[in-house]
Design a protein around this motif. Structure first.
Motif, PDB file in Angstrom:
ATOM      1  N   GLY A  69     -13.211  -0.664   1.864  1.00  0.00           N
ATOM      2  CA  GLY A  69     -12.403   0.555   1.828  1.00  0.00           C
ATOM      3  C   GLY A  69     -10.970   0.272   1.412  1.00  0.00           C
ATOM      4  O   GLY A  69     -10.395   0.978   0.573  1.00  0.00           O
ATOM      5  N   ASP A  70     -10.374  -0.757   2.001  1.00  0.00           N
ATOM      6  CA  ASP A  70      -9.026  -1.153   1.599  1.00  0.00           C
ATOM      7  C   ASP A  70      -9.015  -1.610   0.146  1.00  0.00           C
ATOM      8  O   ASP A  70      -8.075  -1.313  -0.605  1.00  0.00           O
ATOM      9  N   TYR A  71     -10.048  -2.342  -0.253  1.00  0.00           N
ATOM     10  CA  TYR A  71     -10.092  -2.842  -1.630  1.00  0.00           C
ATOM     11  C   TYR A  71     -10.142  -1.689  -2.632  1.00  0.00           C
ATOM     12  O   TYR A  71      -9.431  -1.703  -3.643  1.00  0.00           O
ATOM     13  N   ASP A  84      -4.283   1.764  -6.253  1.00  0.00           N
ATOM     14  CA  ASP A  84      -2.833   1.597  -6.134  1.00  0.00           C
ATOM     15  C   ASP A  84      -2.295   0.675  -7.218  1.00  0.00           C
ATOM     16  O   ASP A  84      -1.209   0.908  -7.768  1.00  0.00           O
ATOM     17  N   LEU A  85      -3.035  -0.360  -7.533  1.00  0.00           N
ATOM     18  CA  LEU A  85      -2.607  -1.282  -8.589  1.00  0.00           C
ATOM     19  C   LEU A  85      -2.462  -0.531  -9.912  1.00  0.00           C
ATOM     20  O   LEU A  85      -1.465  -0.690 -10.629  1.00  0.00           O
ATOM     21  N   ALA A 114       0.827  -1.213   0.000  1.00  0.00           N
ATOM     22  CA  ALA A 114       0.000   0.000   0.000  1.00  0.00           C
ATOM     23  C   ALA A 114       0.857   1.257   0.000  1.00  0.00           C
ATOM     24  O   ALA A 114       1.855   1.354   0.731  1.00  0.00           O
ATOM     25  N   ARG A 115       0.488   2.220  -0.832  1.00  0.00           N
ATOM     26  CA  ARG A 115       1.189   3.509  -0.834  1.00  0.00           C
ATOM     27  C   ARG A 115       0.901   4.261   0.465  1.00  0.00           C
ATOM     28  O   ARG A 115      -0.216   4.213   0.983  1.00  0.00           O
ATOM     29  N   GLN A 116       1.885   4.947   0.957  1.00  0.00           N
ATOM     30  CA  GLN A 116       1.707   5.783   2.143  1.00  0.00           C
ATOM     31  C   GLN A 116       1.361   7.194   1.701  1.00  0.00           C
ATOM     32  O   GLN A 116       2.091   7.795   0.908  1.00  0.00           O
ATOM     33  N   MET A 117       0.257   7.702   2.207  1.00  0.00           N
ATOM     34  CA  MET A 117      -0.204   9.042   1.856  1.00  0.00           C
ATOM     35  C   MET A 117      -0.669   9.742   3.122  1.00  0.00           C
ATOM     36  O   MET A 117      -1.180   9.094   4.045  1.00  0.00           O
ATOM     37  N   PRO A 118      -0.517  11.054   3.194  1.00  0.00           N
ATOM     38  CA  PRO A 118      -0.858  11.752   4.438  1.00  0.00           C
ATOM     39  C   PRO A 118      -2.319  11.668   4.818  1.00  0.00           C
ATOM     40  O   PRO A 118      -2.662  11.874   5.986  1.00  0.00           O
ATOM     41  N   TRP A 119      -3.190  11.382   3.872  1.00  0.00           N
ATOM     42  CA  TRP A 119      -4.625  11.304   4.169  1.00  0.00           C
ATOM     43  C   TRP A 119      -5.100   9.872   4.356  1.00  0.00           C
ATOM     44  O   TRP A 119      -6.269   9.635   4.617  1.00  0.00           O
ATOM     45  N   ARG A 120      -4.226   8.916   4.219  1.00  0.00           N
ATOM     46  CA  ARG A 120      -4.650   7.515   4.214  1.00  0.00           C
ATOM     47  C   ARG A 120      -4.399   6.836   5.549  1.00  0.00           C
ATOM     48  O   ARG A 120      -3.372   7.033   6.191  1.00  0.00           O
TER      49      ARG A 120
END
Length: 354
Positions: free
Chosen positions: A184-186, A192-193, A18-24
């Motif tokens: 939500g994760d999906y 991300d994919l 998973a990408r790390q993002m400040p809002w995630r």
């Protein structure tokens, strides 16, 4: 069962990549019971509309530092928010951002609705944004389809119908894969994919978690999908921007009308924008000089070329349009990009007034 297994494979990949993002809120944090902040999800989704993740990161961080809650944003003056939005583009989003924040506070007690239907009633929230917030913030099994998801679905099912005609079929395919567990994760996993593996050019099919069921990979057609209907060439529009400075250093600026491009933003008085330069008059009588340069900018539907006229004004100047903004309070960063381009070209004419 096949769709359920595919979703599980993707979620397993997302848990590791998973990408790390400040809002995630990442998968590990979610698994530990941490819930996403709906305010952060909403703000990021509005900012990300037609804008890259790289461009949004700093804006999101600045907004959430200045206004850590939707209530704080709702209470802020319009001009301050519009100024902080400057440079991000698509300025109707900023106007709707304020409208939405104020409705959430006034009508919902500062809490975002937790369903797609409820979210759709908010100003500026369309079907995609409502589905994304409902899914990511509240784990509703909504179908979230952005450009990344369209590309993934077109390749996964080897769909050659060009966009935008293919949207209904791609959405149907995406819906069939959306799981009840961890939706939500999906939703973030598919995006991300598309952003990191199933990219527009040179997709990394060899390391894709969906390489086995991907019909386009098997057919050798993945790089050419999704197909798109060719766009018409963008027309060119012309206009004039009047950049003036009073002898005390104040700049002549105006707030553009709320409706239309750059609505509500600070800018230089000028003409309308049209395919032929429209008739117009300067905002104040002065010895206007043509700078001999243009501020050029591309909007969604056209290219704009703004001729720049400059003038120095006396203290008694009485403009018919705009108002003088003292040099001490003028922030070039508050200007939208095309107006900032005009400023950058013209500022050298006034350096001794700084």
């Amino acid at each position: 069962m096949r769709e359920t297994a595919q979703a599980a494979d993707l979620l397993s990949w997302y848990d590791r990549h998973a990408r790390q993002m400040p809002w995630r809120t990442g998968p590990a944090e979610r698994a530990a019971g941490q819930r996403p902040d709906p305010y952060h999800v909403w703000l990021s989704e509005v900012m990300l509309q037609q804008t890259t993740v790289a461009a949004v990161r700093d804006y999101f961080t600045r907004f959430t530092t200045l206004w850590p809650t939707v209530g704080a944003l709702a209470a802020e003056e319009d001009a301050r928010v519009m100024g902080e939005w400057a440079g991000l583009g698509y300025y109707a989003r900023a106007r709707n951002l304020l409208k939405c924040a104020r409705v959430v506070v006034s009508d919902h007690g500062g809490q975002f609705p937790d369903t797609r239907e409820g979210l759709l009633k908010l100003p500026g929230v369309g079907p995609y944004t409502a589905a994304a917030i409902a899914s990511i913030a509240f784990d509703r099994p909504e179908v979230v389809v952005d450009g990344n998801v369209e590309r993934v679905m077109a390749r996964l099912h080897d769909i050659h119908t060009p966009l935008p005609a293919a949207k209904p079929e791609l959405t149907e395919r995406a819906a069939a894969l959306t799981p009840e567990e961890r939706p939500g994760d999906y939703a973030q996993a598919v995006m991300d994919l598309g952003a990191t593996i199933c990219t527009p050019r040179n997709p990394a099919c060899g390391i894709c978690p969906w390489r086995a069921p991907c019909a386009a990979r098997a057919a050798g057609t993945a790089p050419e999908l999704p197909k798109k209907t060719p766009k018409k060439p963008k027309p060119i529009r012309l206009g004039v921007a009047y950049v003036a400075r009073r002898e005390d250093g104040a700049w002549l600026l105006e707030t553009r009308p709320d409706k239309g491009l750059l609505g509500g933003m600070l800018g230089w008085p000028g003409s309308d924008w049209a395919e032929a330069l429209p008739a117009h008059t300067p905002p104040v009588a002065a010895d206007w000089q043509d700078l001999g340069e243009e501020a050029r900018h591309t909007f969604t539907h056209f290219h704009l070329c703004l001729a720049i006229r400059v003038a120095r004004l006396p203290m008694g100047a009485n403009p018919e349009r705009g108002a003088f903004l003292p040099a001490a309070t003028f922030r070039p960063s508050d200007l939208p990009t095309v107006m900032r381009k005009a400023f950058d070209l013209a500022r050298g004419q006034f350096v001794e007034l700084d």
